[in-house]
Design an enzyme around this catalytic site. Structure first.
Site, PDB file in Angstrom:
ATOM      1  CG  HIS A 184     -30.469 -20.102   0.900  1.00  0.00           C
ATOM      2  ND1 HIS A 184     -30.954 -19.359   1.945  1.00  0.00           N
ATOM      3  CD2 HIS A 184     -29.398 -19.429   0.434  1.00  0.00           C
ATOM      4  CE1 HIS A 184     -30.190 -18.289   2.108  1.00  0.00           C
ATOM      5  NE2 HIS A 184     -29.243 -18.308   1.202  1.00  0.00           N
TER       6      HIS A 184
ATOM      7  CD  GLU B 238     -22.299 -23.110 -13.757  1.00  0.00           C
ATOM      8  OE1 GLU B 238     -22.964 -22.085 -13.970  1.00  0.00           O
ATOM      9  OE2 GLU B 238     -22.194 -23.624 -12.609  1.00  0.00           O
TER      10      GLU B 238
ATOM     11  CG  ASP C 286     -23.246 -21.823  -9.861  1.00  0.00           C
ATOM     12  OD1 ASP C 286     -22.256 -22.520 -10.121  1.00  0.00           O
ATOM     13  OD2 ASP C 286     -24.231 -21.714 -10.608  1.00  0.00           O
TER      14      ASP C 286
HETATM   15  P1  FAD Z   1     -32.705 -25.835   3.280  1.00  0.00           P
HETATM   16  O1  FAD Z   1     -33.465 -25.043   2.303  1.00  0.00           O
HETATM   17  O2  FAD Z   1     -32.706 -25.356   4.663  1.00  0.00           O
HETATM   18  O3  FAD Z   1     -33.197 -27.359   3.255  1.00  0.00           O
HETATM   19  C1  FAD Z   1     -33.441 -28.033   2.034  1.00  0.00           C
HETATM   20  C2  FAD Z   1     -34.010 -29.420   2.316  1.00  0.00           C
HETATM   21  O4  FAD Z   1     -33.024 -30.215   2.945  1.00  0.00           O
HETATM   22  C3  FAD Z   1     -35.211 -29.420   3.271  1.00  0.00           C
HETATM   23  O5  FAD Z   1     -36.053 -30.481   2.940  1.00  0.00           O
HETATM   24  C4  FAD Z   1     -34.575 -29.657   4.617  1.00  0.00           C
HETATM   25  O6  FAD Z   1     -35.469 -30.225   5.543  1.00  0.00           O
HETATM   26  C5  FAD Z   1     -33.447 -30.608   4.246  1.00  0.00           C
HETATM   27  N1  FAD Z   1     -32.284 -30.494   5.114  1.00  0.00           N
HETATM   28  C6  FAD Z   1     -31.592 -29.380   5.457  1.00  0.00           C
HETATM   29  N2  FAD Z   1     -30.565 -29.713   6.268  1.00  0.00           N
HETATM   30  C7  FAD Z   1     -30.611 -31.048   6.416  1.00  0.00           C
HETATM   31  C8  FAD Z   1     -29.825 -31.995   7.126  1.00  0.00           C
HETATM   32  N3  FAD Z   1     -28.783 -31.624   7.860  1.00  0.00           N
HETATM   33  N4  FAD Z   1     -30.177 -33.292   7.053  1.00  0.00           N
HETATM   34  C9  FAD Z   1     -31.226 -33.694   6.326  1.00  0.00           C
HETATM   35  N5  FAD Z   1     -32.014 -32.860   5.644  1.00  0.00           N
HETATM   36  C10 FAD Z   1     -31.698 -31.551   5.682  1.00  0.00           C
HETATM   37  N6  FAD Z   1     -28.080 -25.567  -5.625  1.00  0.00           N
HETATM   38  C11 FAD Z   1     -27.165 -26.179  -6.395  1.00  0.00           C
HETATM   39  O7  FAD Z   1     -27.140 -27.397  -6.492  1.00  0.00           O
HETATM   40  N7  FAD Z   1     -26.239 -25.447  -7.079  1.00  0.00           N
HETATM   41  C12 FAD Z   1     -26.167 -24.093  -6.990  1.00  0.00           C
HETATM   42  O8  FAD Z   1     -25.308 -23.491  -7.624  1.00  0.00           O
HETATM   43  C13 FAD Z   1     -27.114 -23.427  -6.161  1.00  0.00           C
HETATM   44  N8  FAD Z   1     -27.076 -22.091  -6.012  1.00  0.00           N
HETATM   45  C14 FAD Z   1     -27.987 -21.476  -5.207  1.00  0.00           C
HETATM   46  C15 FAD Z   1     -27.931 -20.088  -5.055  1.00  0.00           C
HETATM   47  C16 FAD Z   1     -28.825 -19.441  -4.234  1.00  0.00           C
HETATM   48  C17 FAD Z   1     -28.747 -17.941  -4.081  1.00  0.00           C
HETATM   49  C18 FAD Z   1     -29.840 -20.188  -3.570  1.00  0.00           C
HETATM   50  C19 FAD Z   1     -30.853 -19.498  -2.719  1.00  0.00           C
HETATM   51  C20 FAD Z   1     -29.920 -21.564  -3.729  1.00  0.00           C
HETATM   52  C21 FAD Z   1     -28.993 -22.224  -4.550  1.00  0.00           C
HETATM   53  N9  FAD Z   1     -29.028 -23.604  -4.721  1.00  0.00           N
HETATM   54  C22 FAD Z   1     -28.084 -24.226  -5.502  1.00  0.00           C
HETATM   55  C23 FAD Z   1     -30.094 -24.423  -4.126  1.00  0.00           C
HETATM   56  C24 FAD Z   1     -29.659 -25.055  -2.831  1.00  0.00           C
HETATM   57  O9  FAD Z   1     -28.853 -26.173  -3.086  1.00  0.00           O
HETATM   58  C25 FAD Z   1     -30.891 -25.495  -2.051  1.00  0.00           C
HETATM   59  O10 FAD Z   1     -31.611 -24.364  -1.672  1.00  0.00           O
HETATM   60  C26 FAD Z   1     -30.565 -26.375  -0.878  1.00  0.00           C
HETATM   61  O11 FAD Z   1     -31.777 -26.692  -0.265  1.00  0.00           O
HETATM   62  C27 FAD Z   1     -29.584 -25.794   0.123  1.00  0.00           C
HETATM   63  O12 FAD Z   1     -30.117 -24.774   0.887  1.00  0.00           O
HETATM   64  P2  FAD Z   1     -30.138 -24.848   2.479  1.00  0.00           P
HETATM   65  O13 FAD Z   1     -28.849 -25.297   3.004  1.00  0.00           O
HETATM   66  O14 FAD Z   1     -30.659 -23.542   2.913  1.00  0.00           O
HETATM   67  O15 FAD Z   1     -31.218 -26.002   2.751  1.00  0.00           O
END
Ligand code: FAD
Length: 520
Positions: free
Chosen positions: A97, A276, A163
């Site tokens: 994400h 917020e 969120d």
């Molecule tokens: P990824 O995108 O898969 O990874 C993000 C980073 O973390 C990369 O560098 C990856 O290598 C690393 N990573 C992933 N897993 C691990 C692990 N287990 N150990 C170490 N590194 C790791 N953020 C907020 O703070 N508040 C919000 O309200 C919010 N709302 C969102 C709503 C939507 C619709 C979207 C798409 C994103 C939102 N986000 C929000 C952002 C979100 O926190 C980031 O996208 C975050 O990266 C989490 O997504 P993910 O789990 O898919 O991680």
């Protein structure tokens, strides 16, 4: 014995041989026969899925994708890379994400963490200890929605949220994890008691404030640079059952921020559980994928008519007070009334809902399938702004740049956070020398062919801040040069660099962040 597994190995070998000899190409010599090869895939489906992310803005192609069946598979992979004369890069992918390839590993290996969920996960285990209270041990690949559901089976829930709950625990802990509860409880990274982490050297370590504390603080908000989180111990508390949810509309920015800051100063007992806010324009209307469930058609019509008479710009303050039914039923309305009564919103523009606590927390998840276009590009910009300059930011950005912008965008979030809730020792960065800072989320959604229009808008905002000396920090950062990263980390840069040298000296992890592109 198993022809399909054999095909996978042969495919990887063929692919590796045919790869140009770049530093990131997996050398065939580095893949001695081992179990792990059976869980590596390089077929087009696996590669395509790991090459893109929610942003739909960049394509970064890995050589292979690991679908681990245990934490040990991930340990093996990292050790394998370390054993190579030229190590290959590795990125954990939670849900992908990110919006600009941060979870990608071009030419390296992406670890599809969700595979642990099906196979070798730590799961979600709820416990209690006298010294710690309630907590959950959670596999880092788990989604926050599942942590919520598992907690609620015991009447418990985490205190700090995002969120949107369909994000992985490891992904948000690598960034921060913020929402309207963060002013009261801190971000998600402030509500973790313990972690299991595989460092860039392949060591699986348990860490906390007391044990291996340097690794613990490095990893929290560490953008995946120091290790792959496999388990997190998350603080839980007794979950309320319901939420009073209020939105107030303002036409005066200084009144909005004064009221937001007043509300977050009230604390747990007298104040809201969540604060917020957002910006409303014709192109960022109140009804969007984040909030369609809130306003009725007549609410929307009312807000739109005020929008016309207020120069096309309004502000919204959103607050929530939790309560438990039936225990607090007699007093909750009065409590909310007291909180709202002296606030300076436009008279009459107050909208209220009463919903189940779980529905409030999952408000975005229940909307996104209908209202979010996942095929769109999402050139998001998330900033932390120093409180001392928000009036200048409003004049330059909301009143000018945003209001002039003539394309439909997406939600624009804007709310205050308290610096004291962020432990300085964590890798996450927030504006220096300010007790209060604001978070701005420009959550653009657009046709892929038009993403450059929003990139231009984002750049105009960043340039405005730079020219006017507004010292912003990017949240979910994206920079293209080392100098920008150094400026981003400011006084924390040398510590960040030292930690990288200590925990991932061969620069194996999370190359998609583009912080360390060569060995220190
Ligand atoms: P990824 O995108 O898969 O990874 C993000 C980073 O973390 C990369 O560098 C990856 O290598 C690393 N990573 C992933 N897993 C691990 C692990 N287990 N150990 C170490 N590194 C790791 N953020 C907020 O703070 N508040 C919000 O309200 C919010 N709302 C969102 C709503 C939507 C619709 C979207 C798409 C994103 C939102 N986000 C929000 C952002 C979100 O926190 C980031 O996208 C975050 O990266 C989490 O997504 P993910 O789990 O898919 O991680």
């Amino acid at each position: 014995k198993n022809p399909s597994k054999l095909i996978v190995i042969l495919t990887i070998i063929t692919y590796s041989i045919s790869m140009p000899c770049t530093t990131n190409a997996i050398s065939i010599n580095c893949l001695p026969p081992s179990d792990i090869q059976l869980r590596l895939r390089s077929d087009s489906d696996a590669i395509a899925a790991a090459s893109n992310d929610f942003g739909n803005l960049v394509q970064q192609t890995p050589s292979a994708v690991l679908y681990p069946s245990s934490v040990d598979d991930v340990v093996q992979l990292i050790k394998l890379s370390n054993d190579c004369p030229t190590p290959f890069t590795i990125a954990a992918r939670g849900r992908g994400h990110s919006v600009r390839g941060q979870a990608a590993a071009h030419g390296g290996v992406v670890v599809e963490m969700s595979s642990l969920r099906r196979n070798g996960s730590a799961g979600i285990r709820v416990s209690w200890e006298a010294s710690l209270g309630y907590y959950a041990d959670v596999g880092a690949e788990q989604l926050w929605i599942d942590v919520l559901r598992a907690g609620l089976e015991h009447g418990l829930a985490p205190v700090s949220w995002t969120d949107y709950l369909y994000l992985s625990v490891g992904g948000t802990l690598s960034n921060g994890g913020i929402s309207g509860q963060s002013s009261l409880h801190g971000p998600q990274i402030s509500n973790v008691l313990e972690l299991d982490v595989i460092t860039g050297k392949g060591d699986l370590l348990t860490c906390s404030k007391e044990m291996n504390s340097e690794l613990f603080f490095a990893v929290l908000g560490g953008l995946g640079q120091f290790g792959i989180i496999t388990r997190a111990r998350i603080v839980l508390y007794e979950a309320p059952t319901r939420a009073k949810w209020v939105r107030l509309i303002y036409n005066d920015f200084s009144k909005l921020t004064r009221d937001q800051e007043h509300l977050i100063s009230l604390g747990d007992m007298n104040g809201p559980n969540y604060v917020e806010g957002s910006i409303i324009t014709d192109k960022s209307p109140p009804n969007n994928w984040r909030s369609n469930s809130f306003y009725t058609a007549s609410h929307q019509a009312k807000i739109h008519s005020f929008l016309k008479t207020n120069g096309g710009l309004l502000y919204s303050l959103e607050l929530v007070k939790y309560y438990s039914f039936p225990d607090d039923d007699d007093t909750i309305d009065q409590e909310v009334e007291l909180m709202v009564k002296d606030l300076s919103f436009i008279p009459g523009l107050v909208f209220k809902k009463d919903v189940a606590h779980v529905d409030f927390l999952n408000r975005v998840g229940s909307m996104e399938k209908q209202h979010m276009n996942w095929d769109n590009a999402h050139p998001w910009l998330n900033l932390f702004l120093p409180k001392s300059r928000i009036m200048d930011f409003n004049d330059g950005v909301f009143v000018n740049i945003i209001r002039r912008h003539n394309r439909t965008s997406g939600p624009i979030l804007f709310y205050p956070l308290l610096k004291q809730k962020w432990d300085e020792r964590m890798s996450a960065v927030v504006p220096e020398d300010e007790d209060i800072f604001y978070t701005l989320g420009l959550l653009h959604s657009t046709k892929r062919s038009e993403s450059h229009v929003f990139d231009d808008l984002n750049n105009e905002i960043l340039e405005f801040c730079s020219k006017n000396g507004i010292k912003i920090k990017q949240y979910l950062p994206f920079y293209e040069s080392k100098e920008d990263w150094m400026e981003h980390y400011g006084s924390k840069w040398s510590t960040f660099q030292e930690r990288k040298a200590k925990f991932d000296p061969r620069m194996i992890l999370s190359p998609g962040q583009r912080i360390f592109t060569s060995v220190l």
